[in-house]
Design an enzyme around this catalytic site. Structure first.
Site, PDB file in Angstrom:
ATOM      1  N   GLU A 250       0.881  -1.172   0.000  1.00 42.08           N
ATOM      2  CA  GLU A 250       0.000   0.000   0.000  1.00 42.08           C
ATOM      3  C   GLU A 250       0.912   1.213   0.000  1.00 42.08           C
ATOM      4  O   GLU A 250       1.611   1.472   0.994  1.00 42.08           O
ATOM      5  CB  GLU A 250      -0.914   0.025   1.229  1.00 42.08           C
ATOM      6  CG  GLU A 250      -1.845   1.230   1.221  1.00 42.08           C
ATOM      7  CD  GLU A 250      -2.539   1.475   2.549  1.00 42.08           C
ATOM      8  OE1 GLU A 250      -3.088   2.589   2.711  1.00 42.08           O
ATOM      9  OE2 GLU A 250      -2.517   0.596   3.414  1.00 42.08           O
ATOM     10  N   CYS A 284      -1.802   8.696   3.202  1.00 39.04           N
ATOM     11  CA  CYS A 284      -1.593   8.383   1.781  1.00 39.04           C
ATOM     12  C   CYS A 284      -2.770   8.819   0.920  1.00 39.04           C
ATOM     13  O   CYS A 284      -2.604   9.053  -0.279  1.00 39.04           O
ATOM     14  CB  CYS A 284      -1.309   6.894   1.595  1.00 39.04           C
ATOM     15  SG  CYS A 284      -2.616   5.806   2.182  1.00 39.04           S
TER      16      CYS A 284
END
Length: 356
Positions: A250, A284
């Site tokens: 990720e 993120c």
């Protein structure tokens, strides 16, 4: 005679990684709000890391034989153990990486509240019969062995739990390397979860990127799960390729928000501020660019500025502060440089707090 050549500067008496000092084999864990040293955390040696992987490999054999329902029950107990120290973990999270205390509390208590998540994981791991009538196929999911987890600093407890629970529930043993920016919260999370599990099934090794690289490339590791930067993800993918290891990544993003002409501007402005500033923008999937219908641009800007002014900046331990410090001085200087470059290129600063 020719003038003497300039000499390179003397080497620093420490190693700097992500704005964190590594001195005498220890991570110097520093509070980004105050600059105070919290703790010196020893970095795992090559021998210690190899021993952890070896122990995990041995533990995975017996753990994989534990029935799925029993594994899930033990993991739920481990999450309860996290809940028992969640408030303490939240305080340490704010100390280590600066997150406002309300956000730290939410993260740590959510890390403990994983009963429903584990029920979904149990269902996903059950044997499955495919096909109607005859013939039929039986799908059985077997563990891989040892899973290495490289966890980030922006959610230092939550991400460990999200990555570790599926791997452990499937019957794998897990070795976690927390971020060197938040090593103590990582250790607390792993130790609490591991307290409900057999010895060796879940372990923690501390260190910087060199330790992470050695863990990824260790022949005893069968799979790697990592949350972090794109550059680190590429490096890990290369390391996993050497042994054709399974891999879950990720990585970072550059996420836009789009505001159309018929949008609810009050809600859009509130969302833009919240999802840009929560966790000091260190997520993120934070809002990093906003595209606004040109006819609504001025009104939208005014609303954003008014809301942003209510987000007080300061030490995350103060509950009145909604924006804490960036995780390190290095990161603060980098962001300040980016803002300066944007202004030089013609950007306008519409609102600005005092910079700690």
């Amino acid at each position: 005679p020719s003038p003497p050549l300039p000499q390179p500067p003397p080497p620093l008496p420490f190693k700097m990684v992500q704005g964190v000092k590594i001195v005498d084999g220890c991570i110097v864990d520093v509070n980004p709000a105050t600059g105070d040293v919290i703790e010196r955390v020893p970095v795992a040696t090559e021998a210690e890391l190899s021993e952890s992987v070896r122990i995990a490999g041995e533990a995975s054999v017996a753990w994989s034989c534990v029935p799925l329902e029993e594994r899930i029950a033990l993991l739920k107990r481990g999450c309860e153990a996290i809940g028992d120290i969640a408030a303490e973990m939240a305080e340490k999270t704010t100390e280590e990486m600066g997150k406002p205390i309300a956000e730290s509390m939410a993260e740590c208590f959510e890390a403990a509240d994983k009963s429903d998540f584990l029920d979904l994981i149990r269902k996903a791991n059950e044997d499955e019969v495919l096909g109607e009538g005859k013939p039929q196929s039986l799908v059985v999911r077997d563990p891989l062995g040892v899973v290495a987890i490289i966890s980030p600093w922006n959610f230092p407890s939550g991400e460990i739990v999200l990555l570790a629970l599926p791997a452990l529930a499937a019957g794998n043993a897990v070795v976690v390397k927390p971020s060197e920016v938040a090593p103590i919260v990582g250790r607390m999370t792993v130790e609490a979860l591991a307290s409900a599990l057999p010895p060796g099934v879940l372990q923690c090794v501390q260190g910087d990127g060199a330790v992470g690289k050695a863990l990824v490339e260790n022949e005893g590791v069968n799979m790697v799960a990592m949350t972090g930067s794109t550059a680190t993800g590429k490096s890990i993918m290369g390391g996993c390729a050497l042994g054709l290891k399974r891999l879950v990544l990720e990585l970072g993003g550059k996420d836009p928000m789009v505001v159309f002409g018929d949008a609810d501007l009050d809600k859009a402005a509130a969302d833009a501020v919240q999802h840009s500033l929560e966790n000091t923008g260190q997520v993120c999937c934070s809002v990093e660019r906003v595209f606004v219908d040109s006819a609504k641009k001025a009104e939208f800007e005014d609303k954003v500025v008014e809301i942003a002014k209510t987000w007080k900046v300061g030490n995350g331990k103060d509950p009145e502060n909604k924006v804490g410090p960036l995780v390190s001085k290095m990161q603060r200087d980098r962001v300040a440089e980016q803002v300066g470059a944007a202004v030089d290129a013609g950007a306008r600063v519409l609102s600005k707090s005092s910079v700690p």
